[in-house]
Motif scaffolding. Sequence first.
Motif, short mmCIF file in Angstrom:
data_model
loop_
_atom_site.label_atom_id
_atom_site.label_comp_id
_atom_site.label_asym_id
_atom_site.label_seq_id
_atom_site.Cartn_x
_atom_site.Cartn_y
_atom_site.Cartn_z
N UNK A 239 0.67 -1.30 -0.17
CA UNK A 239 -0.08 -0.08 0.01
C UNK A 239 0.74 1.35 -0.19
N UNK A 240 0.48 2.25 -0.83
CA UNK A 240 1.28 3.41 -0.87
C UNK A 240 0.65 4.45 -0.05
N UNK A 241 1.39 5.47 0.47
CA UNK A 241 1.08 6.43 1.34
C UNK A 241 -0.15 7.52 0.90
N UNK A 242 -0.03 7.41 -0.74
CA UNK A 242 -1.19 8.12 -1.23
C UNK A 242 -2.15 7.29 -1.56
N UNK A 244 -5.11 7.08 -0.29
CA UNK A 244 -6.47 7.64 -0.15
C UNK A 244 -6.43 8.94 -0.95
N UNK A 245 -6.88 8.81 -2.21
CA UNK A 245 -6.83 10.11 -2.92
C UNK A 245 -8.10 10.07 -3.85
N UNK A 246 -8.35 11.47 -3.83
CA UNK A 246 -9.69 11.50 -4.83
C UNK A 246 -9.80 11.25 -6.21
N UNK A 247 -8.60 11.24 -6.80
CA UNK A 247 -8.45 11.02 -8.20
C UNK A 247 -8.58 9.66 -8.45
N UNK A 248 -8.46 8.61 -7.61
CA UNK A 248 -8.77 7.18 -8.13
C UNK A 248 -9.58 6.32 -6.83
N UNK A 249 -9.94 5.26 -7.19
CA UNK A 249 -10.56 4.35 -6.20
C UNK A 249 -9.83 3.20 -6.02
N UNK A 252 -3.94 2.99 -3.65
CA UNK A 252 -2.70 2.97 -4.72
C UNK A 252 -1.79 2.23 -3.95
N UNK A 253 -1.11 1.48 -4.95
CA UNK A 253 0.04 0.46 -4.24
C UNK A 253 1.45 0.88 -5.12
N UNK A 254 2.50 0.66 -4.30
CA UNK A 254 3.88 0.59 -4.92
C UNK A 254 4.55 -0.58 -4.84
N UNK A 255 5.44 -0.95 -5.92
CA UNK A 255 6.09 -2.24 -6.00
C UNK A 255 7.04 -2.41 -5.00
#
Length: 278
Positions: A239-242, A244-249, A252-255
């Motif tokens: 899980x990425x630190x971003x 919870x962002x309004x631009x996507x549902x 967000x995840x990072x490798x």
Amino acid sequence: MSALESEITELWGQYQNDDVSADSAGEDAYATLDAFLDSLEAGEIRAAEKHGDAWEANEWVKQGILLNFGLRATEPREYGGVTYNDVLPLADSSDYGDRGSRNTPDGTVVRRGAHIGSDCILMSPAFVNIGAHVGDGTLVDSCDTVGSCAQIGANVKLGANTLIGGVLEPVENAPVIIEDNVSLGAGCRVTSGFVVGENSVVGENTLLTPRIPVYDLVEEEVLYGELPADRRAFTRFVESSISDHDLFEGGAYKPAVVATDLQTETLEATEREDTLRE
């Protein structure tokens, strides 16, 4: 300090001070550069060496490689019926067979100044750059690239379409290191001086770079820039630190790279195989 190291260091100082250039370099300078390339190809000198538990760059070796670029003129050359332009010819592979090594035709390219050990297999099309060191018994598979100064150990398997990055500058930085008995799956990428410890197995399409964390489940720590020895590694997404962002549902995840104990997994796999056969 060897005589060759002393000569390269002196020539590097002259080059840095603009006291020598491609237009003014004499026969002695080119004799030094030729001897330097011969030593690289013979494996007598290396761009990096292991001291204790750490790999360190040999700055003077990387300086010698840069001198070959700076003091030689680009010339048209022939390879496979095609004209190319470079400061150096390709390596002479005529003695590979005497050492049990083979390079298949139609695109296998080894640049002058690269070391290829005994009992190696280079499958076309593959490219091995100047300063690279490929240890005995190693497979460089189809569409692989071994970058400048990369150090590949003995009995390594580089899966097809694998990229081993090169680190030539800055000269004090150690290049990519793949230690002995490592197996990299097809499509792996190893860049920016990353070190892969001996006996490790890396799953296909894994990206190993200092910017991506390695979650070592054996020692329960997060590492950057290295995969310890005796590990099985594969890509996962955390899980990425971003997230919870309004631009996507959906988050967000990072490798990331997860590393487990290779010996334990190998033992468990053997036990499962034995159970199935009973």
